[in-house]
Design an enzyme around this catalytic site. Sequence first.
Site, mmCIF file in Angstrom:
data_model
loop_
_atom_site.group_PDB
_atom_site.id
_atom_site.type_symbol
_atom_site.label_atom_id
_atom_site.label_comp_id
_atom_site.label_asym_id
_atom_site.label_seq_id
_atom_site.Cartn_x
_atom_site.Cartn_y
_atom_site.Cartn_z
ATOM 1 N N LYS A 42 0.826 -1.060 -0.151
ATOM 2 C CA LYS A 42 0.034 0.019 0.096
ATOM 3 C C LYS A 42 0.838 1.313 -0.169
ATOM 4 O O LYS A 42 2.006 1.050 0.249
ATOM 5 C CB LYS A 42 -1.153 0.087 1.164
ATOM 6 N N ARG A 139 -9.767 0.126 14.601
ATOM 7 C CA ARG A 139 -10.156 0.967 13.461
ATOM 8 C C ARG A 139 -11.495 0.352 12.752
ATOM 9 O O ARG A 139 -12.272 0.897 12.817
ATOM 10 C CB ARG A 139 -8.653 0.692 12.368
ATOM 11 N N HIS A 169 -5.569 -6.964 13.141
ATOM 12 C CA HIS A 169 -4.207 -6.402 13.062
ATOM 13 C C HIS A 169 -3.880 -6.036 14.393
ATOM 14 O O HIS A 169 -4.966 -5.712 15.339
ATOM 15 C CB HIS A 169 -4.619 -5.080 12.266
ATOM 16 N N ARG A 222 1.114 -10.741 6.863
ATOM 17 C CA ARG A 222 1.192 -9.614 5.957
ATOM 18 C C ARG A 222 2.387 -8.890 6.416
ATOM 19 O O ARG A 222 2.503 -8.062 7.279
ATOM 20 C CB ARG A 222 0.043 -8.695 6.252
ATOM 21 N N TYR A 268 16.304 31.753 2.996
ATOM 22 C CA TYR A 268 15.208 32.483 3.577
ATOM 23 C C TYR A 268 15.396 32.890 5.060
ATOM 24 O O TYR A 268 15.805 32.007 5.791
ATOM 25 C CB TYR A 268 13.686 31.593 3.398
ATOM 26 N N CYS A 314 14.590 25.284 1.228
ATOM 27 C CA CYS A 314 13.526 25.708 0.321
ATOM 28 C C CYS A 314 12.533 24.681 -0.408
ATOM 29 O O CYS A 314 12.711 23.649 -0.119
ATOM 30 C CB CYS A 314 14.203 26.583 -0.742
ATOM 31 N N MET A 315 11.473 25.242 -1.269
ATOM 32 C CA MET A 315 10.723 24.403 -1.636
ATOM 33 C C MET A 315 11.507 23.372 -2.670
ATOM 34 O O MET A 315 10.906 22.066 -2.723
ATOM 35 C CB MET A 315 9.575 25.095 -2.632
ATOM 36 N N ASP A 316 12.620 23.818 -3.485
ATOM 37 C CA ASP A 316 13.040 22.827 -4.255
ATOM 38 C C ASP A 316 14.514 22.828 -4.108
ATOM 39 O O ASP A 316 15.018 22.001 -4.918
ATOM 40 C CB ASP A 316 12.814 23.377 -5.796
#
Length: 385
Positions: A42, A139, A169, A222, A268, A314-316
């Site tokens: 998953k 759950r 689980h 699992r 920044y 920073c972002m990138d």
Amino acid sequence: MEKQDRFYRDTWVEVDLDSISANVTAVKNHLPRNVDIIAVVKANAYGHGDVQVARAALEAGAVYLAVAFMDEAIALRKKGITAPILVLGASRPEDAGTAASLDITLTIFQKTWLERAQECFSKDARLRVHLKVDTGMGRIGVRSLEELTEIEQLLQQDQRFIFEGIFTHFATADELDTSYFQQQFTAFKEMVDGLSCKPKYVHCSNSAAAIRFKEAAFNAVRLGIAMYGLSPSLEMEREIPFPLHEAFSLKTRVVHVKKLHKGDKVSYGATYESCGEEWIGTLPIGYADGWIRRLSGQEVLVGGVRVPIVGRICMDQCMVRLPEYVPIGTEVTLIGKQKGRNISINEIAAKLETINYEVPCIIASRVPRIYKRKGKTIDIKNYLI
Ligand code: PMH
């Protein structure tokens, strides 16, 4: 890394499929022969890549795959996976027909779900189902023997359902205190004993339980986190009787290098100030890649040496302080091994005050994944089992 024409940035994840195979084999060998492996893929195989991990796991002997939602199962079918796939989470009863048509196994977790699915379902549909019992995770799942019996009867009376499995689980299988685990295990055994006819698969163990409690294996486990080479918790790390191999590495390249003088600032907020003459490298990875701002100060490997990230991420992009000039294009390891040194996923998890599970999951999908077999990048299009 060999150049691939699929992407144009110098940041990538490397997934070592040999590690995935070795981890599946190790767990399989650890368990009794009759125990099947359900590979939990998953969340894009915990961020590693769903179809690639699925194929490696099946090749290594897993017989079933498990995902969280129908969308993830459908994505695997579209990518050519024909193996059985169990959806562990809640699906809508109205979508049961779609699942049946793609031979996707659904989890039943309440009587009303089943009744609603029966209304929506065509006469000739055939749907595999596993019944989820809530023994203490809180759950989804059936909590009483009464509801379990009612569901079993409904399933027996309706030919359209193939009652293939029952599962639960564990909430604490990775903790050294085993009392809550024992409580859940006992509750599950009582529920299984309450069935008039046992289905093909009875499964309750996640990685932690599969490794620690063979008596809880029934006939399938699992396997998630251990397949990726990670310990389910720090507590139980020492209890794992075989080596696990981390499959996930995160790499980038230096794209710019400059010499700063005393008092020069970085990033920044201008929060980082150079103490003297310093070499600063720029890396093309940032918080939009999941390399979040909390990782400022974290070290990365350049030429086998640990160097710190300086200033805000920073972002990138982010910046590192280098001990000396390095050429543009120098490879940098943010997670994984380089020249005998290692930055583990657990180290990053500790820095982020989270668990190792979360780290590969948060590395964004815009970071390309490449796959290795025997140390070589493989052409995934031609990698079929
Ligand atoms: N089975 C179910 C129902 C699960 O939710 C998970 C993991 C596994 C098996 C595999 O567990 P493992 O990775 O410990 O082996 N689920 C989650 C979760 O919901 N949050 O973290 C792990």
